[in-house]
Design an enzyme around this catalytic site. Sequence first.
Site, short mmCIF file in Angstrom:
data_model
loop_
_atom_site.label_atom_id
_atom_site.label_comp_id
_atom_site.label_asym_id
_atom_site.label_seq_id
_atom_site.Cartn_x
_atom_site.Cartn_y
_atom_site.Cartn_z
N ASN A 60 0.50 -1.26 -0.05
CA ASN A 60 0.07 -0.10 0.13
C ASN A 60 0.84 1.39 -0.02
OD1 ASN A 60 -2.18 -1.67 0.00
ND2 ASN A 60 -2.78 -1.30 2.13
N HIS A 450 -16.51 2.01 -14.22
CA HIS A 450 -16.13 1.35 -13.01
C HIS A 450 -17.28 0.33 -12.33
CE1 HIS A 450 -15.02 1.13 -8.59
NE2 HIS A 450 -13.78 0.74 -9.08
N TYR A 484 -12.18 -10.44 -0.60
CA TYR A 484 -12.49 -8.89 -0.43
C TYR A 484 -14.14 -9.13 -0.19
CZ TYR A 484 -9.03 -6.67 -3.19
OH TYR A 484 -7.86 -5.75 -3.55
N ARG A 580 -14.09 2.33 5.20
CA ARG A 580 -13.05 1.58 5.67
C ARG A 580 -11.43 2.40 5.44
NH1 ARG A 580 -9.44 -0.46 1.46
NH2 ARG A 580 -11.32 -0.48 0.13
#
Length: 703
Positions: A60, A450, A484, A580
């Site tokens: 990340n 998306h 996920y 999140r």
Amino acid sequence: MGGQCGGDIFTSTYYNINMKHINNRELSWLLFNERVLQEAQDENVPLIQRLRFLGIFSNNQDEFFKVRVANLIRLAGLKSKKIDLKTDRFSPKELLSLIYKRIDCAQNSFLNTYDEIIEKLQNYNIHIVNEEQITEEQKDFCRDYFISTIRVRLVPLMIRKSAEMPFLPDGKSYLAVKMLKEGKMNVRYSIIQLPVSASCPRFVVLPSKNDSTDIIFLDDIIRMFLDDMFFMFNYDTISAHSFKIMRDGELNLDDDVFKGFVEKIEQGINDRTRSRAIRLAYDKNLPHDFLKLLINKFELNSSIELEAGGKYHMLRDLMKFPKLSPKLENHTINPLFHKAINPCESILKVIKKQDILLAYPYHTFKHLLDFLREAAMDPRVESIFITLYRTAEHSKVINALQNAAKNGKNVVVVIELKARFDEENNIDTTTELQEAGVKVIHSTETLKVHSKLLLVERREGKSENKGYLYVGTGNFNEKTAEIYSDFGLFTSDQELVKDARKIFDFLANTHTRHGYKHFLVSPYYMRKQIETMLDNEIRYAKAGKEAYFYAKFNSLTDEKMIMHLYKASKAGVKIRLMIRGACCLQSQIKDLSENIEVRSIVDKYLEHARMIICCNHNKPKSYILSADLMTRNLDRRIEVGVPIFDKKIHNTLSDIFEIQWKDNVKSRTLINTGEYIYVENAESEPPVQSQNVLYEYFKLKND
């Protein structure tokens, strides 16, 4: 975050400057990644899983540098001082300074956590050893492994001060090799790229005795046999130190009108791989002359672009640390079959009778694959339409679409070529699909697709084709569906199908704007539709009626949406948000956001699902969406939110939200200083780890 890197960056410089009550996006995102680091520090998390969280944190951080920091560096280089950074609180240079302080602090915590975990692994007879700690038997093994597996993959590059250095791509780990002949001061430099792959992993398990497991870094095996690689040179000493380079990850598209879009994307990928270096992380023991040489070759200008670290870099590879013992890993769940769907029976028939909500990873992704396979073979199915953003390697979804085309179906696939860091994979997927007879459509240069839509058109009777629709919050990716947390809705509601047809018509034909009866659609309508939901709740609250707005998103950074949420809070609307990642809203501020609570869950599964639940004058409405509340999602992307008409599914979403809101193990709450603290657990309350509770919830659920 609870002060891991000290709260002063936020509570003084950060918070007091922020007069408009909008948190900075970059700093907020760093707080999210520190919550990931917290998982690596949590002693209740299995040890090897803690190492994997360190890998996620490292990955990340690298992407943050390549995207967000690189963008700020570009802005800092502009002469204009009137740069809108959304919050308008910092100049790019000021923000970069705060970011580097936060990152350096987190990196120190990362290294300390790594050392702590490695030490604790020894209690389980698992040892991370280096080239100086192995036995003769292990050294013989390493020599055989080096000869058979490693050496053929190595291409050392000789570096000269007077010559241009060969280009080094980022995303790789390197060894800087220095050879020195004493007396003559004859120095040679070389760089070796670590050949990390599935067949040549970063971590090698050595033959061990006495129930012990010894593991060595690939780096250290190479260090052991430097003489075998550089035997042709005359030197007295040789050493190797690791480093990694990070480059600007922006994809710039050529404005040449004579180039096709795919050609522009390919050129942009090539340009990005050769983009300027923005950060060099290196072993602090790297010889100063070699460091100076690298700084010069990479054209680095400032000390803040340098990071002196430990012996190993590119530790995102910890995500693939060997699986050694089940008790040191997270418990693996067996994804559930939805109670309404029986294997080897028609899913289309089930969807014709009722809507189906799948919640990954608790439900199996096989239902979606079986739906596609059935559509590919059903002689009455005439067309399949789907939008793809990211797919798995060796994707079963792609395979099913290819088979459908080969079976004579009209298969139309909208592939987003601008999915960051997946552009090359999506170009390859385009070729594979086209070779199978699939019609592939790409979005425009200025508009990303998306949304997650799948529409199957089936000829039934003499009437028009009946549509069967799937709307998701996550990608059509069987691998990420295992880790996920996402939603997927199957429905044959023809009103929703009509809206889906309009989306595909927009993408395939005219790009003419449609009106949508039920869908929330960006970039043209979703923002206004969500604002209208909030306005309705405001009206109910002012009339003294119950009013609430509950929502779950990955990120909340859009300033206009935040202001609307503040407006609703001041009117008395009860707002509960599960965000999140980055959250630019400030909660619990008197006379502004005192009716807003924000929580963030970071656990073994990535919380990726998006949903909205609103009171609607005691006639609750719920939606699942592909979009986050970010400006890019609302204004520059094709996104879709779908209303939930089925009462049972609405109740399921409400249950999910309530279970997660009650999480007192992995949930953190945003406080008015801009920091996050763990949700307090009263002594009388049992621990609630929502991801575990949800699995049990779906095991018992009968509809």
